[in-house]
Scaffold this motif. Structure first.
Motif, PDB file in Angstrom:
ATOM      1  N   VAL A 144     -17.426  -1.383  22.869  1.00 30.48           N
ATOM      2  CA  VAL A 144     -17.161  -0.013  22.628  1.00 30.48           C
ATOM      3  C   VAL A 144     -16.855   0.905  23.723  1.00 30.48           C
ATOM      4  O   VAL A 144     -15.738   1.744  23.605  1.00 30.48           O
ATOM      5  CB  VAL A 144     -18.408   0.598  21.840  1.00 30.48           C
ATOM      6  CG1 VAL A 144     -18.386   2.376  21.761  1.00 30.48           C
ATOM      7  CG2 VAL A 144     -18.736  -0.009  20.551  1.00 30.48           C
ATOM      8  N   GLY A 145     -17.220   0.505  24.852  1.00 30.97           N
ATOM      9  CA  GLY A 145     -17.028   1.184  26.162  1.00 30.97           C
ATOM     10  C   GLY A 145     -15.624   0.846  26.480  1.00 30.97           C
ATOM     11  O   GLY A 145     -14.760   1.850  26.860  1.00 30.97           O
ATOM     12  N   ILE A 146     -14.885  -0.381  26.401  1.00 32.63           N
ATOM     13  CA  ILE A 146     -13.666  -0.700  26.549  1.00 32.63           C
ATOM     14  C   ILE A 146     -12.831   0.194  25.536  1.00 32.63           C
ATOM     15  O   ILE A 146     -11.788   0.680  25.948  1.00 32.63           O
ATOM     16  CB  ILE A 146     -13.563  -2.263  26.351  1.00 32.63           C
ATOM     17  CG1 ILE A 146     -14.040  -3.018  27.557  1.00 32.63           C
ATOM     18  CG2 ILE A 146     -11.974  -2.636  26.530  1.00 32.63           C
ATOM     19  CD1 ILE A 146     -14.307  -4.531  27.220  1.00 32.63           C
ATOM     20  N   TYR A 147     -13.170   0.154  24.096  1.00 33.35           N
ATOM     21  CA  TYR A 147     -12.430   0.768  23.344  1.00 33.35           C
ATOM     22  C   TYR A 147     -12.133   2.257  23.792  1.00 33.35           C
ATOM     23  O   TYR A 147     -11.195   2.998  23.645  1.00 33.35           O
ATOM     24  CB  TYR A 147     -13.145   0.676  21.979  1.00 33.35           C
ATOM     25  CG  TYR A 147     -12.548   1.604  20.951  1.00 33.35           C
ATOM     26  CD1 TYR A 147     -11.185   1.113  20.097  1.00 33.35           C
ATOM     27  CD2 TYR A 147     -12.885   2.750  20.433  1.00 33.35           C
ATOM     28  CE1 TYR A 147     -10.689   2.142  19.352  1.00 33.35           C
ATOM     29  CE2 TYR A 147     -12.450   3.739  19.360  1.00 33.35           C
ATOM     30  CZ  TYR A 147     -11.282   3.253  18.720  1.00 33.35           C
ATOM     31  OH  TYR A 147     -10.852   3.966  18.067  1.00 33.35           O
ATOM     32  N   VAL A 148     -13.303   3.136  24.334  1.00 30.70           N
ATOM     33  CA  VAL A 148     -13.296   4.242  24.684  1.00 30.70           C
ATOM     34  C   VAL A 148     -12.371   4.618  25.811  1.00 30.70           C
ATOM     35  O   VAL A 148     -11.597   5.578  26.017  1.00 30.70           O
ATOM     36  CB  VAL A 148     -14.773   4.999  24.800  1.00 30.70           C
ATOM     37  CG1 VAL A 148     -14.604   6.293  25.544  1.00 30.70           C
ATOM     38  CG2 VAL A 148     -15.540   4.847  23.702  1.00 30.70           C
ATOM     39  N   THR A 206     -10.072 -10.369  23.640  1.00 24.62           N
ATOM     40  CA  THR A 206     -10.986  -9.547  23.093  1.00 24.62           C
ATOM     41  C   THR A 206     -10.742  -8.264  23.983  1.00 24.62           C
ATOM     42  O   THR A 206     -10.918  -7.161  23.215  1.00 24.62           O
ATOM     43  CB  THR A 206     -12.438 -10.080  22.867  1.00 24.62           C
ATOM     44  OG1 THR A 206     -12.589 -11.494  22.445  1.00 24.62           O
ATOM     45  CG2 THR A 206     -13.463  -9.154  22.321  1.00 24.62           C
ATOM     46  N   PHE A 207     -11.003  -8.381  25.304  1.00 26.55           N
ATOM     47  CA  PHE A 207     -11.017  -7.147  26.085  1.00 26.55           C
ATOM     48  C   PHE A 207      -9.523  -6.435  25.758  1.00 26.55           C
ATOM     49  O   PHE A 207      -9.577  -5.380  25.564  1.00 26.55           O
ATOM     50  CB  PHE A 207     -10.911  -7.462  27.519  1.00 26.55           C
ATOM     51  CG  PHE A 207     -10.558  -6.554  28.582  1.00 26.55           C
ATOM     52  CD1 PHE A 207     -11.257  -5.430  28.793  1.00 26.55           C
ATOM     53  CD2 PHE A 207      -9.134  -6.595  29.015  1.00 26.55           C
ATOM     54  CE1 PHE A 207     -10.713  -4.531  29.664  1.00 26.55           C
ATOM     55  CE2 PHE A 207      -8.776  -5.813  30.181  1.00 26.55           C
ATOM     56  CZ  PHE A 207      -9.601  -4.575  30.254  1.00 26.55           C
ATOM     57  N   LEU A 208      -8.298  -7.255  25.758  1.00 30.01           N
ATOM     58  CA  LEU A 208      -7.309  -6.655  25.505  1.00 30.01           C
ATOM     59  C   LEU A 208      -6.974  -5.950  24.144  1.00 30.01           C
ATOM     60  O   LEU A 208      -6.461  -4.942  23.945  1.00 30.01           O
ATOM     61  CB  LEU A 208      -6.089  -7.584  25.828  1.00 30.01           C
ATOM     62  CG  LEU A 208      -5.788  -8.244  27.151  1.00 30.01           C
ATOM     63  CD1 LEU A 208      -4.580  -9.276  27.144  1.00 30.01           C
ATOM     64  CD2 LEU A 208      -5.347  -7.037  28.158  1.00 30.01           C
ATOM     65  N   LEU A 209      -7.776  -6.623  23.059  1.00 24.57           N
ATOM     66  CA  LEU A 209      -7.443  -6.112  21.710  1.00 24.57           C
ATOM     67  C   LEU A 209      -8.290  -4.726  21.765  1.00 24.57           C
ATOM     68  O   LEU A 209      -7.729  -3.938  21.152  1.00 24.57           O
ATOM     69  CB  LEU A 209      -8.271  -7.144  20.833  1.00 24.57           C
ATOM     70  CG  LEU A 209      -8.151  -6.764  19.300  1.00 24.57           C
ATOM     71  CD1 LEU A 209      -6.621  -6.562  18.677  1.00 24.57           C
ATOM     72  CD2 LEU A 209      -8.714  -7.773  18.510  1.00 24.57           C
ATOM     73  N   CYS A 210      -9.452  -4.852  22.031  1.00 19.39           N
ATOM     74  CA  CYS A 210     -10.277  -3.377  21.953  1.00 19.39           C
ATOM     75  C   CYS A 210      -9.593  -2.444  22.683  1.00 19.39           C
ATOM     76  O   CYS A 210      -9.468  -1.167  22.417  1.00 19.39           O
ATOM     77  CB  CYS A 210     -11.641  -3.827  22.809  1.00 19.39           C
ATOM     78  SG  CYS A 210     -12.653  -4.636  21.659  1.00 19.39           S
ATOM     79  N   LEU A 230      -6.607  -1.140  20.849  1.00 17.05           N
ATOM     80  CA  LEU A 230      -6.894  -0.322  19.749  1.00 17.05           C
ATOM     81  C   LEU A 230      -7.295   1.073  19.919  1.00 17.05           C
ATOM     82  O   LEU A 230      -7.001   1.745  19.355  1.00 17.05           O
ATOM     83  CB  LEU A 230      -8.461  -1.075  18.969  1.00 17.05           C
ATOM     84  CG  LEU A 230      -7.963  -2.325  18.000  1.00 17.05           C
ATOM     85  CD1 LEU A 230      -9.225  -2.956  17.799  1.00 17.05           C
ATOM     86  CD2 LEU A 230      -7.159  -1.945  17.093  1.00 17.05           C
ATOM     87  N   GLY A 231      -8.023   1.117  21.388  1.00 15.87           N
ATOM     88  CA  GLY A 231      -8.369   2.486  21.862  1.00 15.87           C
ATOM     89  C   GLY A 231      -7.028   3.156  22.215  1.00 15.87           C
ATOM     90  O   GLY A 231      -6.816   4.538  21.429  1.00 15.87           O
ATOM     91  N   ILE A 232      -6.069   2.681  22.673  1.00 16.61           N
ATOM     92  CA  ILE A 232      -4.535   3.270  23.083  1.00 16.61           C
ATOM     93  C   ILE A 232      -4.167   3.542  21.715  1.00 16.61           C
ATOM     94  O   ILE A 232      -3.579   4.708  21.428  1.00 16.61           O
ATOM     95  CB  ILE A 232      -3.744   2.332  23.964  1.00 16.61           C
ATOM     96  CG1 ILE A 232      -4.681   2.092  25.327  1.00 16.61           C
ATOM     97  CG2 ILE A 232      -2.294   2.855  24.037  1.00 16.61           C
ATOM     98  CD1 ILE A 232      -3.741   1.029  26.138  1.00 16.61           C
ATOM     99  N   ALA A 233      -3.923   2.888  20.832  1.00 18.71           N
ATOM    100  CA  ALA A 233      -3.357   3.162  19.347  1.00 18.71           C
ATOM    101  C   ALA A 233      -3.933   4.345  18.793  1.00 18.71           C
ATOM    102  O   ALA A 233      -3.476   5.216  18.366  1.00 18.71           O
ATOM    103  CB  ALA A 233      -3.371   2.015  18.718  1.00 18.71           C
ATOM    104  N   THR A 234      -5.354   4.354  18.963  1.00 17.10           N
ATOM    105  CA  THR A 234      -6.272   5.503  18.099  1.00 17.10           C
ATOM    106  C   THR A 234      -5.821   6.783  18.767  1.00 17.10           C
ATOM    107  O   THR A 234      -5.554   7.553  18.186  1.00 17.10           O
ATOM    108  CB  THR A 234      -7.745   5.121  18.437  1.00 17.10           C
ATOM    109  OG1 THR A 234      -8.132   3.907  17.893  1.00 17.10           O
ATOM    110  CG2 THR A 234      -8.423   6.315  17.693  1.00 17.10           C
ATOM    111  N   SER A 235      -5.750   6.659  20.310  1.00 15.82           N
ATOM    112  CA  SER A 235      -5.013   7.937  20.778  1.00 15.82           C
ATOM    113  C   SER A 235      -3.731   8.226  20.437  1.00 15.82           C
ATOM    114  O   SER A 235      -3.598   9.658  20.120  1.00 15.82           O
ATOM    115  CB  SER A 235      -5.276   7.859  22.314  1.00 15.82           C
ATOM    116  OG  SER A 235      -6.501   8.163  22.890  1.00 15.82           O
TER     117      SER A 235
END
Length: 329
Positions: free
Chosen positions: A32-36, A99-103, A106-111
């Protein structure tokens, strides 16, 4: 504020085994931290002049990102052949830290999906506010990273100055106006993605300089697949070549490379200077010329601008503290 602890010693480290990436097992909380962090990177990349690489560096995930991207290459086929089948795919997944790259992605895409419209509206209608916030963010980043360079010498000072001058020159270049062809879009994508990874230089600003920014936005808006895939192919090519070189530099000359990257970030301050006007001294979408605060047509607005600068500085300091705490854990 304590800077994120360097994963490299101050002395040049021993060369890492080629294309070896440490196996990391992240907890759900860490993911979750990586996603943020990815969301923060995406928000920065939307603004022409602010680099997502800057956020990755201050958040303590920059070297892990470069190592993961730099591990992508022809050797993955050899890894797959050694294991075969599902085990081969699992080995590749671990090798590229997927897994790290995917999270992160996903965070970048969300922004991009949720914040792009808001940031674009602010850039068009309240540029002084958005630039003040990012100016404070970048200034704080420079001070935090300077404190992480343990020993200064002539070489590191020269690298810092080189990065600073290069960023100032790039930020001051006139924008090109052209109708880009597909080969040109490939080239622009390759250069832009290198800038997006490099702290201090914005990939979207490079697209603006090359006259391809509007063409890329239009291609996405109209779903011009040929243009979109051409840009993606250029980005993939640039990413694979650039990150492998940067991975080697970080492995062997971490402190010197950090001095260069910090110089890039410091030089980008000329691009995020809040008080901008157009060639006639007025405010519109072409306002790209920096002026002194007291020369700004609507006044310096000190209370608002300084307050937003402090907010940006506080947030990046908290991000630095979070990255430092996560690395310790």
């Amino acid at each position: 504020m304590t800077a994120p602890q360097s994963p490299r010693p101050t002395q040049p480290s021993a060369p890492l085994e080629q294309d070896t990436v440490p196996v990391r097992t992240d907890s759900p909380k860490q993911l979750v931290g990586i996603y943020v962090r990815g969301m923060a990177m995406g928000a920065a990349d939307i603004v022409p002049g602010v680099s997502g690489g800057t956020i990755a560096l201050i958040a303590g995930i920059y070297e892990r990102l470069i190592n993961a991207l730099g591990s992508i290459g022809p050797n993955l086929w050899t890894i797959f052949q050694q294991e075969g089948g599902v085990k081969g795919f699992a080995a590749i997944w671990r090798q590229v830290d997927a897994t790290f790259l995917l999270c992160l992605l996903l965070g970048i895409a969300t922004s991009f999906a949720t914040l792009a419209g808001i940031i674009k509206h602010l850039l068009d209608n309240q540029p002084l506010l958005i630039w003040s916030f990012f100016f404070g963010l970048v200034v704080a980043t420079v001070f935090i990273l300077l404190s992480e360079i343990k020993r200064w010498n002539i070489g590191r000072v020269a690298l810092f100055a080189t990065g600073l001058i290069a960023a100032v020159v790039i930020s001051s270049m006139p924008l090109l106006t052209t109708t880009p062809s597909l080969p040109y879009l490939f080239f622009a994508g390759a250069i832009a993605i290198c800038a997006m990874i490099l702290p201090g230089i914005s990939g979207s600003f490079i697209l603006l300089l090359l006259g391809a920014y509007d063409a890329v936005l239009e291609a996405v808006d109209t779903m011009n697949l040929s243009a979109i895939f051409t840009v993606i192919a250029g980005m993939a090519a640039g990413l694979l070549l650039f990150t492998r070189a940067l991975k080697w530099l970080l492995s062997h000359y971490y402190q010197a490379t950090l001095a260069l990257l910090t110089g890039f970030i410091a030089g980008s301050l000329i691009k995020v200077w809040p008080w901008k006007v157009d060639a006639l001294g007025s405010l519109n979408t072409e306002a790209v010329h920096n002026v002194m605060p007291w020369q700004y047509p609507t006044g310096a607005q000190w209370s608002t601008t300084v307050g937003l600068m402090l907010l940006g500085a506080i947030l990046v300091s908290l991000l630095s503290w979070w990255g430092n705490r996560t690395n310790r854990v």
